[in-house]
Design a protein around this motif. Sequence first.
Motif, PDB file in Angstrom:
ATOM      1  N   GLN A 190       0.826  -1.208   0.000  1.00  0.00           N
ATOM      2  CA  GLN A 190       0.000   0.000   0.000  1.00  0.00           C
ATOM      3  C   GLN A 190       0.865   1.264   0.000  1.00  0.00           C
ATOM      4  O   GLN A 190       0.346   2.373   0.056  1.00  0.00           O
ATOM      5  N   GLY A 191       2.178   1.064  -0.054  1.00  0.00           N
ATOM      6  CA  GLY A 191       3.079   2.198  -0.184  1.00  0.00           C
ATOM      7  C   GLY A 191       3.570   2.797   1.109  1.00  0.00           C
ATOM      8  O   GLY A 191       4.184   3.871   1.093  1.00  0.00           O
ATOM      9  N   LEU A 192       3.367   2.120   2.234  1.00  0.00           N
ATOM     10  CA  LEU A 192       3.803   2.660   3.514  1.00  0.00           C
ATOM     11  C   LEU A 192       5.317   2.476   3.633  1.00  0.00           C
ATOM     12  O   LEU A 192       5.816   1.345   3.697  1.00  0.00           O
ATOM     13  N   ALA A 193       6.030   3.580   3.680  1.00  0.00           N
ATOM     14  CA  ALA A 193       7.495   3.534   3.633  1.00  0.00           C
ATOM     15  C   ALA A 193       8.093   2.745   4.788  1.00  0.00           C
ATOM     16  O   ALA A 193       9.062   2.000   4.598  1.00  0.00           O
ATOM     17  N   GLU A 194       7.565   2.893   5.995  1.00  0.00           N
ATOM     18  CA  GLU A 194       8.113   2.179   7.141  1.00  0.00           C
ATOM     19  C   GLU A 194       7.966   0.672   6.985  1.00  0.00           C
ATOM     20  O   GLU A 194       8.833  -0.091   7.399  1.00  0.00           O
ATOM     21  N   ALA A 195       6.865   0.241   6.381  1.00  0.00           N
ATOM     22  CA  ALA A 195       6.668  -1.186   6.146  1.00  0.00           C
ATOM     23  C   ALA A 195       7.640  -1.687   5.087  1.00  0.00           C
ATOM     24  O   ALA A 195       8.187  -2.794   5.189  1.00  0.00           O
ATOM     25  N   GLN A 196       7.873  -0.893   4.056  1.00  0.00           N
ATOM     26  CA  GLN A 196       8.844  -1.263   3.029  1.00  0.00           C
ATOM     27  C   GLN A 196      10.233  -1.391   3.642  1.00  0.00           C
ATOM     28  O   GLN A 196      10.977  -2.333   3.340  1.00  0.00           O
ATOM     29  N   LEU A 197      10.569  -0.458   4.513  1.00  0.00           N
ATOM     30  CA  LEU A 197      11.859  -0.507   5.205  1.00  0.00           C
ATOM     31  C   LEU A 197      11.974  -1.765   6.058  1.00  0.00           C
ATOM     32  O   LEU A 197      12.971  -2.496   5.982  1.00  0.00           O
TER      33      LEU A 197
END
Length: 331
Positions: A182-189
């Motif tokens: 969904q594009g959540l940067a913290e989750a991608q990190l």
Amino acid sequence: MAGTCIKSEDTLAPETPITSCVALALLSCCFPQKGAMNMRWKRLFVVSTILLAQGMAGGQTSKIDPVLMRKAAAGDAQAQYLVGHAYVEGKSSEPDYLQAAEWYEKAADQGLAPAQFELGLLFHSGQGVTQSDTRAALLYRRAAEQGLAIAQLSLAALYDQGRGVQQDYAEAAGWYRKAALQGLAEAQLDLGMLYERGVGVPQDYAQAADLYRRAAEQGNAAAQFNLGLLYDNGQGVQRDYAKAASWYIKAAEQGLPRAQYNLGSMYSQGQGVEKSYTDAYYWLDLAADNWSGVHQQEAIRARNSVGTKMSVSEVKEAMERTQKWLAEHRK
């Protein structure tokens, strides 16, 4: 930069105090090492309430409108959520977490995902309710199953640490992935960290690099640093010191001391950038100022070593740049 660079897991940013439950999410920068189970929980970041209230709250303030209160009392779930939200904000008075919890619970019982998430945050922090990570996990799950990205991220963090649920890295990865998509940067990190370490998922540096890049392009400083480190070491990407330096610069400019340290080291060696002792001193000086403890001493030693190769005027110039940066970023 073998032997000189700081690795992604070497340090974490200082603890951010809890100030407003409605604006908190359980976010992380680095996957904790074995024996450091509480490190992630020192990384509580303020998250814009736009993630939850955009399209719902409109121009609502903490001064509760009588019409809104009547709608909430009549059972309107969205109104109940907004009333709870207003009690937490407490702009016209002190926050009332007990009242917030009561109204969030009414909306949560009707299945409103943002209310479920907010109530989960209250249970995690113990504000207005008895602290319970177990209750927080149940509420996060209800919101996460409805697709609320920040709830998916927070549930993943609980599985990551075994707080309120049995520790399960694979389950954590699954929820991080949903939020990351969904594009959540913290989750991608965070998902990138799992892939880099091979915890809960097969180790895959290329996948880690892709996830870091997605978060880095959104301005996430930790992801920018981690991506720079992969370029520095040639893991998951072709080794490219210039690209490493470019990502370190982005993270360093946001105040990340480990990026400042690595960048200073690159300038001192002319690796990926044109050699410049003035620039090296400047970045190492910033790292020393922004760090504490063992890493601070390491940065001081590196800075002083570079200083021996500079003239008095060059050192003065670098120190003036440091003071200018600090003045601009610590207002």
